[in-house]
Design a protein around this motif. Structure first.
Motif, PDB file in Angstrom:
ATOM      1  N   TYR A   1       0.823  -1.204   0.000  1.00  0.00           N
ATOM      2  CA  TYR A   1       0.000   0.000   0.000  1.00  0.00           C
ATOM      3  C   TYR A   1       0.866   1.266   0.000  1.00  0.00           C
ATOM      4  N   VAL A   2       1.948   1.242   0.779  1.00  0.00           N
ATOM      5  CA  VAL A   2       2.828   2.406   0.818  1.00  0.00           C
ATOM      6  C   VAL A   2       3.454   2.633  -0.560  1.00  0.00           C
TER       7      VAL A   2
ATOM      8  N   GLY B   1       3.245   5.705  -5.900  1.00  0.00           N
ATOM      9  CA  GLY B   1       3.340   5.520  -7.349  1.00  0.00           C
ATOM     10  C   GLY B   1       4.456   4.574  -7.758  1.00  0.00           C
ATOM     11  N   ARG B   2       4.962   3.797  -6.814  1.00  0.00           N
ATOM     12  CA  ARG B   2       6.062   2.865  -7.110  1.00  0.00           C
ATOM     13  C   ARG B   2       5.458   1.486  -7.384  1.00  0.00           C
ATOM     14  N   GLU B   3       4.768   1.409  -8.528  1.00  0.00           N
ATOM     15  CA  GLU B   3       3.959   0.234  -8.846  1.00  0.00           C
ATOM     16  C   GLU B   3       4.793  -1.042  -8.988  1.00  0.00           C
ATOM     17  N   GLU B   4       5.951  -0.950  -9.614  1.00  0.00           N
ATOM     18  CA  GLU B   4       6.779  -2.144  -9.822  1.00  0.00           C
ATOM     19  C   GLU B   4       7.239  -2.739  -8.501  1.00  0.00           C
ATOM     20  N   GLU B   5       7.646  -1.865  -7.573  1.00  0.00           N
ATOM     21  CA  GLU B   5       8.075  -2.351  -6.259  1.00  0.00           C
ATOM     22  C   GLU B   5       6.900  -2.962  -5.492  1.00  0.00           C
TER      23      GLU B   5
ATOM     24  N   LYS C   1      -5.233  -5.914  -8.939  1.00  0.00           N
ATOM     25  CA  LYS C   1      -5.181  -4.535  -9.448  1.00  0.00           C
ATOM     26  C   LYS C   1      -3.982  -4.346 -10.372  1.00  0.00           C
ATOM     27  N   PHE C   2      -2.868  -4.959  -9.998  1.00  0.00           N
ATOM     28  CA  PHE C   2      -1.686  -4.850 -10.860  1.00  0.00           C
ATOM     29  C   PHE C   2      -1.945  -5.509 -12.203  1.00  0.00           C
ATOM     30  N   TYR C   3      -2.599  -6.668 -12.167  1.00  0.00           N
ATOM     31  CA  TYR C   3      -2.886  -7.365 -13.420  1.00  0.00           C
ATOM     32  C   TYR C   3      -3.832  -6.541 -14.299  1.00  0.00           C
ATOM     33  N   LEU C   4      -4.809  -5.897 -13.685  1.00  0.00           N
ATOM     34  CA  LEU C   4      -5.708  -5.042 -14.472  1.00  0.00           C
ATOM     35  C   LEU C   4      -4.934  -3.883 -15.089  1.00  0.00           C
ATOM     36  N   ASN C   5      -4.059  -3.272 -14.300  1.00  0.00           N
ATOM     37  CA  ASN C   5      -3.273  -2.141 -14.809  1.00  0.00           C
ATOM     38  C   ASN C   5      -2.301  -2.565 -15.909  1.00  0.00           C
TER      39      ASN C   5
END
Length: 460
Positions: free
Chosen positions: A221-222, A227-231, A255-259
């Motif tokens: 969540y942090v 905005g550090r989506e990959e991490e 959510k990552f898979y959707l993005n």
């Protein structure tokens, strides 16, 4: 230790502190043997009034209790216990300002009494006077070190973050780390936007306790907030690697898979979330809402949306989920799909007021008048005093040219209308339509005039 969980209610429970918030006002313990309750030498009248006060407090008649205590004071105003009992009564009445001077008078007479200090402290918390509460807590700490953790709570509430961190460090060094103080530390980092410290704290927690899934989620969540989506994605994968059956990992991964435009993997993750017993219903609805937004842009996945919606509704035994889906499509001006979901919801929950109303309005709007009339008739049986269903029934009947029946139902429905000029005007307008359909122009004009008059008066 004082119930420091009540302090956390003020924080709004950021995501870093899972669990339930507690009510801020807790009743102080009622001890009839208060303040060492030795009244000393008192006369019979004093003793009679005092025990009458305790009796009245026991049946929660706090004002009568204080009346009896006032009579005690008129005889002897030197006893700490009298002021203490009065203060507790004011506290129970949530009259914290009146409790404060009485607690103070009791404390002046017995400055080291733990019961008085503790209850006085809780009164100051309830009245949101943190500075006073801190001073009282510092006195309690001299009696028992167990209150030090509560002082950290208060430092945070009063925005004294450096003091709080220093105290938490001291407690960790003395007693070792515990989960509660770790949460407090993260609260401070979150409130002061010290993201680097927050991340470092969570990474250390994962190293020290890798089986605690919540630490991974908090770190995800942090990272996501930053905005550090990959991490964030890597952390979710790390959790899944450590615990392959973790449904909490999929709460982040979908959510990552959707993005990443990987809907097949997203669907698999969502199904894991929906089937999980350890994930709460609110989180599942959030997942479904994200999928709704995705389907809105990718309508070819609507069949899968129906599938997961039905799954979630059955698993959570929550037919009102269909209403939420219907409302979503209604906001998107997709009336056909909105109606479809409302009708599905009615099959599961036929007495749901909002779903009946929305379904009726949509059926009329989409010119499904027969179905609207039938549903309105059923709704009147379920909610016989709700005028909206008589009005909608009348509208549908007018559209079906059943004018005589429409007048009868609309006139009957007016009897249930209370102080709603807008709806009253609608009733009269529909009655006018009915009479016009029966070619009774005089009555049609009469009811039109009534509708116009009511609307004019309502807008004055």
């Amino acid at each position: 230790m004082l119930k420091h969980n009540l302090i956390l209610a003020f924080f709004g429970y950021l995501f870093l502190v899972p669990g339930k918030a507690f009510a801020i006002i807790q009743q102080p313990e009622d001890k009839n043997a208060t303040v060492n309750s030795d009244l000393g030498k008192v006369n019979d009248a004093f003793q009679e009034y005092f025990f009458e006060a305790l009796k009245q407090r026991g049946i929660e008649n706090y004002r009568k209790s204080n009346e009896a205590l006032q009579k005690c004071l008129s005889i002897d105003d030197s006893k700490a216990v009298i002021y203490y009992e009065m203060a507790k009564n004011f506290y129970s009445l949530e009259e914290f300002e009146k409790a404060q001077p009485n607690f103070q008078k009791a404390l002046d007479r017995k400055p080291k009494d733990e019961n008085i200090l503790r209850d006085f402290y809780e009164n100051e918390i309830a009245s949101i006077d943190y500075e006073s509460a801190i001073k009282l807590l510092q006195k309690l700490i001299k009696i028992d070190n167990k209150y030090r953790e509560d002082l950290a709570d208060l430092y945070i509430l009063s925005d004294r973050y450096d003091n709080a961190l220093s105290l938490i460090d001291s407690l960790d060094n003395q007693y070792g780390k515990n989960e509660y103080r770790t949460r407090l530390r993260r609260q401070i980092y979150a409130r002061t936007n010290n993201t680097d410290a927050q991340i470092a704290s969570l990474e250390t927690a994962i190293e020290d306790n890798p089986e605690e899934e919540q630490n991974y989620l908090n770190l995800i969540y942090v990272y996501s907030d930053e905005g550090r989506e990959e991490e964030a994605f890597e952390t979710a994968q790390e959790l899944l690697e450590y615990s392959p059956g973790s449904s909490l990992a999929h709460l982040a991964l979908y959510k990552f898979y959707l993005n990443k435009d990987q809907p097949e993997q997203a669907m698999q993750s969502m199904q894991m979330v929906f089937k999980s017993e350890e994930i709460d219903a609110a989180s599942k609805y959030k997942v479904l809402n994200d999928f709704l937004l995705f389907v809105n842009q990718n309508p070819e996945w609507e069949g899968e949306l129906m599938e997961v919606s039905q799954m979630l509704s059955k698993l959570e035994n929550e037919p009102s989920l269909y209403r939420k889906l219907g409302e979503y499509y209604l906001k998107s001006d997709n009336k056909a799909d909105a109606l479809r979901y409302f009708e599905m919801g009615l099959k599961e929950d036929p007495a749901n007021f909002e779903m009946i109303k929305n379904t009726l309005i949509l059926r009329i709007d989409m010119e499904r008048f027969e179905g609207a009339s039938e549903l309105a008739a059923e709704a009147k049986d379920i909610f016989p005093a709700q005028p909206i269903f008589y009005l909608l029934n009348g509208v549908a009947l007018n559209k079906l040219k059943n004018y005589s029946e429409a007048v009868e139902i609309l006139t009957f429905g007016l009897d249930f209308l209370i102080e709603n000029p807008r709806m009253e005007a609608d009733f009269y307008q529909q009655i006018a339509v009915s009479y016009a359909g029966m070619e009774d122009k005089e009555r049609a004009n009469e009811y039109k005039a009534k509708a116009i008059k009511i609307l004019k008066e309502a807008t004055k």
